[in-house]
Design an enzyme around this catalytic site. Structure first.
Site, PDB file in Angstrom:
ATOM      1  N   TYR A 150       0.362  -1.280  -0.421  1.00 56.22           N
ATOM      2  CA  TYR A 150       0.002   0.430   0.082  1.00 56.22           C
ATOM      3  C   TYR A 150       1.186   1.135   0.256  1.00 56.22           C
ATOM      4  O   TYR A 150       0.496   3.219  -0.599  1.00 56.22           O
ATOM      5  CB  TYR A 150      -0.804  -0.117   1.395  1.00 56.22           C
ATOM      6  CG  TYR A 150      -1.772  -0.708   1.191  1.00 56.22           C
ATOM      7  CD1 TYR A 150      -2.833  -1.625   0.209  1.00 56.22           C
ATOM      8  CD2 TYR A 150      -3.282   0.078   1.848  1.00 56.22           C
ATOM      9  CE1 TYR A 150      -3.274  -2.527  -0.096  1.00 56.22           C
ATOM     10  CE2 TYR A 150      -4.945   0.023   1.709  1.00 56.22           C
ATOM     11  CZ  TYR A 150      -5.220  -1.495   0.327  1.00 56.22           C
ATOM     12  OH  TYR A 150      -5.967  -2.215   0.268  1.00 56.22           O
ATOM     13  N   LYS A 219       0.984 -13.925   5.990  1.00 57.03           N
ATOM     14  CA  LYS A 219       0.782 -14.510   4.822  1.00 57.03           C
ATOM     15  C   LYS A 219       2.518 -14.835   4.948  1.00 57.03           C
ATOM     16  O   LYS A 219       3.322 -15.240   3.469  1.00 57.03           O
ATOM     17  CB  LYS A 219       0.784 -14.397   3.905  1.00 57.03           C
ATOM     18  CG  LYS A 219      -0.595 -14.059   2.907  1.00 57.03           C
ATOM     19  CD  LYS A 219      -1.513 -15.717   3.276  1.00 57.03           C
ATOM     20  CE  LYS A 219      -1.219 -15.826   1.435  1.00 57.03           C
ATOM     21  NZ  LYS A 219      -1.686 -18.006   1.661  1.00 57.03           N
ATOM     22  N   ASP A 285      -5.581 -16.656   5.113  1.00 60.12           N
ATOM     23  CA  ASP A 285      -6.522 -17.333   4.687  1.00 60.12           C
ATOM     24  C   ASP A 285      -7.383 -18.127   5.572  1.00 60.12           C
ATOM     25  O   ASP A 285      -7.805 -18.362   5.455  1.00 60.12           O
ATOM     26  CB  ASP A 285      -5.867 -17.986   3.084  1.00 60.12           C
ATOM     27  CG  ASP A 285      -4.497 -18.909   3.574  1.00 60.12           C
ATOM     28  OD1 ASP A 285      -3.756 -18.760   4.101  1.00 60.12           O
ATOM     29  OD2 ASP A 285      -4.149 -19.523   2.561  1.00 60.12           O
ATOM     30  N   ASP A 309      -7.050  -4.459   5.616  1.00 57.17           N
ATOM     31  CA  ASP A 309      -7.910  -4.092   4.723  1.00 57.17           C
ATOM     32  C   ASP A 309      -8.975  -4.898   4.207  1.00 57.17           C
ATOM     33  O   ASP A 309     -10.258  -4.703   4.824  1.00 57.17           O
ATOM     34  CB  ASP A 309      -6.923  -3.729   3.281  1.00 57.17           C
ATOM     35  CG  ASP A 309      -8.323  -2.692   2.239  1.00 57.17           C
ATOM     36  OD1 ASP A 309      -9.721  -1.645   3.241  1.00 57.17           O
ATOM     37  OD2 ASP A 309      -7.674  -2.111   1.447  1.00 57.17           O
TER      38      ASP A 309
END
Ligand code: NAD
Length: 420
Positions: A150, A219, A285, A309
């Site tokens: 970002y 992740k 996930d 987000d």
């Protein structure tokens, strides 16, 4: 009358009885929801402190209102005012299309280095929800607000910058990758300093609010030196700076390797019994799956910008959607903070006096808590909860509730005020 909020040498805010608080009214539905919310804040403060405390609101311009009057989407004076007065609140702002500023929100966050995006998600009785047990969702998200993919360092496909970067990666860094002819490139940035200050804030919050765990969502299995490093730095902060308050899954792993799983499990049990905060981690996930299956397992969540987000919107949907989702952008070191509804300007509904002001009202509640005006914050939450329980609601909830009474934005605020 009003006075400035300042940051004390001890890292604690000095809040006068009549703090000056800058606000941005916002674009689109901003004026409708702000005008409703500000009446609730003022009434609650008046009721609770009987005139001993009061907020002096100071309007500053940003967005369309600023552009139409000054020619600038985000005037220097607005930034300077937020800098000077430390704590502010804002309605949603239009993102200007084409050229100049990417996003006004991003500009404000950057300028004040508001590195924590704080988003509590909690269900209020009666709020329509798509899940069976929304009452099990009660999480506070600490989303890193200044780094990650970002940060905005990206180059469009076909540009010389993008091609140069690809050339550099292949020839100087010996990256083993076959780029397609037309490839855009973005850079993911995760620093030790950025990661540690975010996780530190999350742990401090868990300590202050006596919460059982902080979960680092990442992740790191795929992106080892960014997301994986974020997890490792998070564990390191806990183990080096908060050893007496925390037990990390990093410690559990080490004990398991050295002494076996049973010893590691006993060690964690003992830490839990001693009231220590468990610092866990989970792959992003899987986390999105677990918040639906076992939301009770999570209290404070610390994560990077992009994950944060997605996660905050998913959680917001579980407890009633963006009409009721509050947020804040905070730098705990300098004390700078801007509280804001997390949704946008919903331009189709501008000036209709129909939208839900709860998101701004609850952002104001977070602000009152930040100022240490807990009694006023609690009073508003009580009155808002009762108003929803009574099924006297705005269109977004009305459409999903049975036997509800439809209220305008301003009427919803009237109902809350009557209950203060
Ligand atoms: P949006 O959040 O403005 O609206 C999406 C939909 O959500 C609306 O059509 C409406 O149905 C619903 N909604 C939003 N707020 C609501 C409320 N208070 N009560 C009830 N329902 C509500 O998203 P968008 O249409 O994608 O964006 C519009 C503009 O807002 C864009 O310019 C965007 O860049 C900007 N934006 C600003 C912020 C911010 O200032 N923090 C955040 C997101 C988007």
């Amino acid at each position: 009358m009003g006075e400035k909020i300042t940051m004390g040498n001890n890292g604690v805010l000095n809040v006068p009885n009549t703090p000056i608080i800058p606000f941005i009214i916002g674009d689109g539905i901003g004026p409708d929801i702000w005008n409703a919310a500000v009446r609730v804040f003022d009434e609650a403060v008046q009721k609770v402190y009987s005139g001993e405390r009061a907020i002096e609101w100071k309007e500053v311009l940003a967005g369309e209102k600023a552009f139409n009057t000054t020619g600038s989407w985000l005037p220097e004076e607005t930034l300077a005012t937020f800098k000077e007065y430390l704590v502010g609140i804002k309605g949603p702002l239009t993102t200007p299309i084409g050229g100049g500023i990417r996003s006004l929100n991003v500009a404000l966050r950057k300028e004040l280095d508001l590195y924590v995006c704080l988003r509590p998600t909690k269900w209020y009785e009666g709020v329509p929800s798509p899940v069976k047990r929304p009452q099990d969702v009660n999480m506070v998200i600490f989303r890193e607000n200044t780094e990650d993919i970002y940060a905005g360092i990206e180059f469009a496909a076909g540009t010389s910058e993008s091609k140069q970067l690809q050339h550099y990666l292949l020839n100087d860094l010996n990256v083993d990758y076959s780029f397609n002819e037309n490839t855009g490139v973005g850079i993911k940035i995760v620093s030790e300093e950025g990661s540690k200050r975010l996780v530190r804030s999350a742990i401090e919050y868990a300590i202050t609010h006596k919460l059982p765990s902080v979960t680092i969502v990442h992740k790191g299995n795929i992106m080892k030196y960014t997301e994986g490093a974020f997890k490792n730095w998070g564990f390191e902060v806990a183990e080096t700076e908060f050893a007496e308050y925390t037990y990390t899954w990093g410690q559990w792993e080490r004990t398991k390797t050295e002494k076996g799983q049973e010893v590691a499990n006993t060690e964690q049990k003992e830490a839990e019994l001693a009231g220590k905060i468990i610092i866990k981690d989970i792959i992003a996930d899987n986390f999105l799956q677990q918040i639906l299956l076992a939301p009770k397992d999570y209290a404070v969540v610390a994560t990077l910008n992009l994950n944060g987000d997605y996660i905050s919107d998913a959680l917001a949907a579980m407890v009633g959607g963006i009409g009721i989702a509050p947020g804040a952008n905070i730098n705990y070191k300098t004390g700078h903070a801007i509280f804001e509804a997390t949704h946008g300007t919903a331009p189709r509904f501008a000036n209709t006096n129909t939208m839900n002001p709860s998101s701004v009202i609850l952002s104001g509640v977070m602000m009152l808590e930040y100022l240490g005006w807990q009694e006023a914050a609690d009073k508003i939450v009580e009155a808002l909860s009762q108003t929803i329980k009574d099924k006297t609601v705005t269109i977004d909830f009305y459409n999903l509730m049975e036997n509800a009474t439809l209220l305008k934005t301003s009427e919803f605020a009237d109902k809350i005020i009557a209950k203060l």
